[in-house]
Design a protein around this motif. Structure first.
Motif, PDB file in Angstrom:
ATOM      1  N   GLN A 152       0.868 -20.293  -4.593  1.00 19.74           N
ATOM      2  CA  GLN A 152       0.508 -19.482  -5.758  1.00 19.74           C
ATOM      3  C   GLN A 152      -0.077 -18.134  -5.343  1.00 19.74           C
ATOM      4  O   GLN A 152      -0.802 -17.504  -6.106  1.00 19.74           O
ATOM      5  CB  GLN A 152      -0.499 -20.230  -6.639  1.00 19.74           C
ATOM      6  CG  GLN A 152       0.077 -21.425  -7.379  1.00 19.74           C
ATOM      7  CD  GLN A 152       1.175 -21.052  -8.357  1.00 19.74           C
ATOM      8  OE1 GLN A 152       2.350 -21.372  -8.136  1.00 19.74           O
ATOM      9  NE2 GLN A 152       0.809 -20.393  -9.432  1.00 19.74           N
ATOM     10  N   ARG A 153       0.261 -17.670  -4.164  1.00 17.37           N
ATOM     11  CA  ARG A 153      -0.256 -16.404  -3.645  1.00 17.37           C
ATOM     12  C   ARG A 153       0.908 -15.450  -3.346  1.00 17.37           C
ATOM     13  O   ARG A 153       1.941 -15.866  -2.825  1.00 17.37           O
ATOM     14  CB  ARG A 153      -1.058 -16.637  -2.371  1.00 17.37           C
ATOM     15  CG  ARG A 153      -1.641 -15.346  -1.765  1.00 17.37           C
ATOM     16  CD  ARG A 153      -2.178 -15.616  -0.365  1.00 17.37           C
ATOM     17  NE  ARG A 153      -3.334 -16.492  -0.390  1.00 17.37           N
ATOM     18  CZ  ARG A 153      -4.597 -16.078  -0.393  1.00 17.37           C
ATOM     19  NH1 ARG A 153      -4.867 -14.783  -0.360  1.00 17.37           N
ATOM     20  NH2 ARG A 153      -5.583 -16.942  -0.397  1.00 17.37           N
ATOM     21  N   LEU A 154       0.698 -14.183  -3.670  1.00 14.09           N
ATOM     22  CA  LEU A 154       1.634 -13.127  -3.288  1.00 14.09           C
ATOM     23  C   LEU A 154       0.972 -12.252  -2.231  1.00 14.09           C
ATOM     24  O   LEU A 154      -0.174 -11.827  -2.402  1.00 14.09           O
ATOM     25  CB  LEU A 154       2.008 -12.249  -4.481  1.00 14.09           C
ATOM     26  CG  LEU A 154       3.103 -12.727  -5.431  1.00 14.09           C
ATOM     27  CD1 LEU A 154       3.362 -11.665  -6.486  1.00 14.09           C
ATOM     28  CD2 LEU A 154       4.389 -13.041  -4.690  1.00 14.09           C
ATOM     29  N   ILE A 155       1.708 -11.992  -1.143  1.00  9.65           N
ATOM     30  CA  ILE A 155       1.241 -11.081  -0.096  1.00  9.65           C
ATOM     31  C   ILE A 155       1.973  -9.765  -0.283  1.00  9.65           C
ATOM     32  O   ILE A 155       3.211  -9.716  -0.295  1.00  9.65           O
ATOM     33  CB  ILE A 155       1.521 -11.650   1.307  1.00  9.65           C
ATOM     34  CG1 ILE A 155       1.008 -13.096   1.420  1.00  9.65           C
ATOM     35  CG2 ILE A 155       0.896 -10.758   2.368  1.00  9.65           C
ATOM     36  CD1 ILE A 155      -0.471 -13.248   1.227  1.00  9.65           C
ATOM     37  N   LEU A 156       1.227  -8.674  -0.418  1.00  6.49           N
ATOM     38  CA  LEU A 156       1.800  -7.365  -0.731  1.00  6.49           C
ATOM     39  C   LEU A 156       1.684  -6.424   0.467  1.00  6.49           C
ATOM     40  O   LEU A 156       0.569  -6.028   0.825  1.00  6.49           O
ATOM     41  CB  LEU A 156       1.081  -6.747  -1.936  1.00  6.49           C
ATOM     42  CG  LEU A 156       0.892  -7.651  -3.161  1.00  6.49           C
ATOM     43  CD1 LEU A 156       0.120  -6.903  -4.238  1.00  6.49           C
ATOM     44  CD2 LEU A 156       2.222  -8.123  -3.686  1.00  6.49           C
ATOM     45  N   PRO A 157       2.807  -6.030   1.076  1.00  7.01           N
ATOM     46  CA  PRO A 157       2.764  -5.125   2.229  1.00  7.01           C
ATOM     47  C   PRO A 157       2.650  -3.664   1.816  1.00  7.01           C
ATOM     48  O   PRO A 157       3.416  -2.811   2.256  1.00  7.01           O
ATOM     49  CB  PRO A 157       4.099  -5.408   2.917  1.00  7.01           C
ATOM     50  CG  PRO A 157       5.017  -5.729   1.794  1.00  7.01           C
ATOM     51  CD  PRO A 157       4.179  -6.466   0.772  1.00  7.01           C
ATOM     52  N   HIS A 158       1.687  -3.378   0.958  1.00  5.00           N
ATOM     53  CA  HIS A 158       1.538  -2.034   0.406  1.00  5.00           C
ATOM     54  C   HIS A 158       0.184  -1.451   0.800  1.00  5.00           C
ATOM     55  O   HIS A 158      -0.801  -2.174   0.948  1.00  5.00           O
ATOM     56  CB  HIS A 158       1.630  -2.066  -1.118  1.00  5.00           C
ATOM     57  CG  HIS A 158       2.916  -2.614  -1.649  1.00  5.00           C
ATOM     58  ND1 HIS A 158       3.180  -3.965  -1.697  1.00  5.00           N
ATOM     59  CD2 HIS A 158       4.006  -1.998  -2.165  1.00  5.00           C
ATOM     60  CE1 HIS A 158       4.386  -4.162  -2.211  1.00  5.00           C
ATOM     61  NE2 HIS A 158       4.894  -2.987  -2.508  1.00  5.00           N
ATOM     62  N   SER A 159       0.169  -0.134   0.930  1.00  4.40           N
ATOM     63  CA  SER A 159      -1.108   0.552   1.126  1.00  4.40           C
ATOM     64  C   SER A 159      -1.888   0.501  -0.182  1.00  4.40           C
ATOM     65  O   SER A 159      -1.341   0.211  -1.255  1.00  4.40           O
ATOM     66  CB  SER A 159      -0.876   2.004   1.541  1.00  4.40           C
ATOM     67  OG  SER A 159      -0.328   2.748   0.456  1.00  4.40           O
ATOM     68  N   ARG A 160      -3.167   0.799  -0.107  1.00  5.09           N
ATOM     69  CA  ARG A 160      -3.984   0.781  -1.321  1.00  5.09           C
ATOM     70  C   ARG A 160      -3.495   1.830  -2.326  1.00  5.09           C
ATOM     71  O   ARG A 160      -3.517   1.592  -3.535  1.00  5.09           O
ATOM     72  CB  ARG A 160      -5.454   1.005  -0.968  1.00  5.09           C
ATOM     73  CG  ARG A 160      -6.044  -0.134  -0.143  1.00  5.09           C
ATOM     74  CD  ARG A 160      -7.560  -0.138  -0.188  1.00  5.09           C
ATOM     75  NE  ARG A 160      -8.126   1.063   0.410  1.00  5.09           N
ATOM     76  CZ  ARG A 160      -9.434   1.348   0.409  1.00  5.09           C
ATOM     77  NH1 ARG A 160     -10.286   0.520  -0.167  1.00  5.09           N
ATOM     78  NH2 ARG A 160      -9.883   2.442   0.984  1.00  5.09           N
ATOM     79  N   GLU A 161      -3.042   2.977  -1.831  1.00  2.00           N
ATOM     80  CA  GLU A 161      -2.529   4.011  -2.731  1.00  2.00           C
ATOM     81  C   GLU A 161      -1.254   3.542  -3.423  1.00  2.00           C
ATOM     82  O   GLU A 161      -1.021   3.844  -4.605  1.00  2.00           O
ATOM     83  CB  GLU A 161      -2.256   5.306  -1.956  1.00  2.00           C
ATOM     84  CG  GLU A 161      -3.502   6.051  -1.500  1.00  2.00           C
ATOM     85  CD  GLU A 161      -4.232   5.340  -0.356  1.00  2.00           C
ATOM     86  OE1 GLU A 161      -3.608   4.500   0.327  1.00  2.00           O
ATOM     87  OE2 GLU A 161      -5.425   5.627  -0.149  1.00  2.00           O
TER      88      GLU A 161
END
Length: 426
Positions: A152-161
């Motif tokens: 139930q977790r999504l890992i997001l390879p995104h910068s904070r911006e």
């Protein structure tokens, strides 16, 4: 926060550009909003559930500073109101709070989040029972990067911006949209982008606004982007190691005339026209296809290098293309130009009857070139029209070409660079 066209008030109300409806906001959120506006130095008035901002918009940097405070995001056990499904916006990490709020609005209820603090990947934990397929579908629409699903977790390879940009994109999605097939959603988002581009002025020699718009979309999707001495946008991206052909994607930014002030785009099924003056689909349709391909290539299997050139002053003699530095073209194997009328033409010669395009310049450099239809007709006249389905179909065609990169490379191997015609079986 964006202006809304409808509300649950008893009387209909006309909204001005800087007037906002707070009817569905909690008093806690309204108080926090007002506190942030005051810290940002904004001039505003509030009357019941209406907020009007009188001053110029604050910058994103100024707003983030106003919304932040020491130890924000440390209220881990207090993220949600006990009696509501709504997160406490003050308690969430600054850069992910907007995204979390949009997820809960879409009934993709969350129970934890972290923006990564600039040190690791961001993540969002969803409540038991939330469809992770639907959550992943949303991110496939709003993100050009692939997210990872772990229970139930999504890992997001995104910068904070980039998380801020995702929240802004999610704002335009509603629950009904998520029930559509992914292809239909992608098509509608393309049409939205196309309409926005068609409404930006930029006749030959006055392309500043459309240049800035295209740069904003393209810059995060490429390795390098610059403007040359003439004002053309030159960008480059290596995909999956770059062990493949180098392909040039090209469209021109300028329109032959300015867009008439106050005009509206008339939509009759798949045909768009302008209520007054030119529509501007020559070549804004090509610009839209190019920008969409920059997004789609992020998820494709293409291995190679793509160079993007958005030229200026094409309509007054291919001026921009003629000033592109030759060094940027030295390693280009083939050029795909997106600037042909109709919906089925694949023109493989340097020029076409009734005019020419930037194709002529790339071919003169010995680059095998092709000019593809992007759906417009009757260009340069008030009878100009655009077949938007045909325009979107060109996105899918070009996408298919890049998916068959190995065949494209074989087609290019051994060809004489002096032959300007690209002949393949795509």
């Amino acid at each position: 926060m964006t202006p809304k066209n409808n509300m649950k008030a008893t009387q209909p109300r006309e909204y001005s550009k800087n007037e906002f409806d707070l009817f569905n906001e909690t008093e806690e959120n309204i108080e926090f909003l007002i506190e942030c506006l005051q810290k940002a130095g904004a001039n505003f008035t509030r009357q019941h559930f209406f907020l009007t901002i009188h001053s110029e918009p604050v910058t994103e940097k100024e707003w983030l500073a106003a919304a932040d405070f020491p130890h924000r995001g440390y209220g881990e056990g207090l993220w949600f109101h006990a009696e509501k499904e709504e997160p406490k916006i003050r308690e969430l990490d600054l850069y992910i709070s907007g995204l979390v709020r949009q997820l809960n609005r879409l009934e993709l209820f969350t129970m934890g989040s972290c923006d990564g603090h600039g040190k690791r990947y961001a993540s969002i934990i969803f409540r038991p029972g939330v469809s992770m397929d639907k959550a992943a579908k949303l991110f496939s629409i709003i993100s050009d990067k692939k997210v990872r699903v772990r229970n139930q977790r999504l890992i997001l390879p995104h910068s904070r911006e980039e998380l801020l940009e995702l929240a802004e994109k999610a704002l335009n999605i509603d629950g009904a949209t998520l029930e559509l097939e992914t292809e239909e959603i992608e098509k509608q988002l393309f049409f939205d982008q196309l309409e926005e581009i068609l409404n930006i002025n930029g006749e030959s020699g006055n392309e500043g606004k459309i240049c800035k718009h295209a740069e904003k979309i393209l810059a995060p999707l490429v390795d390098h982007l610059t403007f040359d001495s003439k004002g053309n946008i030159l960008a480059q991206k290596r995909y999956r190691g770059g062990n493949g052909p180098t392909i040039l994607l090209n469209a021109h930014l300028d329109t032959v005339l300015p867009i008439d002030p106050g005009r509206i785009i008339i939509k009759e099924k798949n045909i768009w026209t302008s209520s007054s003056g030119i529509l501007g689909a020559d070549d804004r349709a090509g610009v839209a296809v190019l920008l969409q391909m920059a997004k789609n290539l992020e998820k494709s299997r293409f291995s190679g290098t793509v160079k993007f050139i958005l030229t200026v002053e094409e309509e007054i003699g291919l001026v921009g293309a003629q000033h592109v530095d030759e060094y940027f073209l030295w390693d280009v194997d083939a050029a795909v130009v997106l600037d042909r009328r109709g919906t089925g033409d694949i023109v493989v010669s340097c020029g076409t009857n009734g005019g020419s395009s930037d194709t002529r310049i790339w071919a003169a450099q010995g680059i095998q070139s092709v000019n593809l239809s992007v759906g417009y007709f009757n260009e340069h006249t008030s009878d100009e029209k655009l077949d938007v389905e045909g325009c979107y179909n060109m996105v899918k065609l070009v996408e298919a070409v890049f998916e068959r990169a190995r065949e494209l490379r074989r087609a290019l191997t051994g060809r004489d660079r002096k032959n300007c015609i690209l002949q393949t079986n795509f």
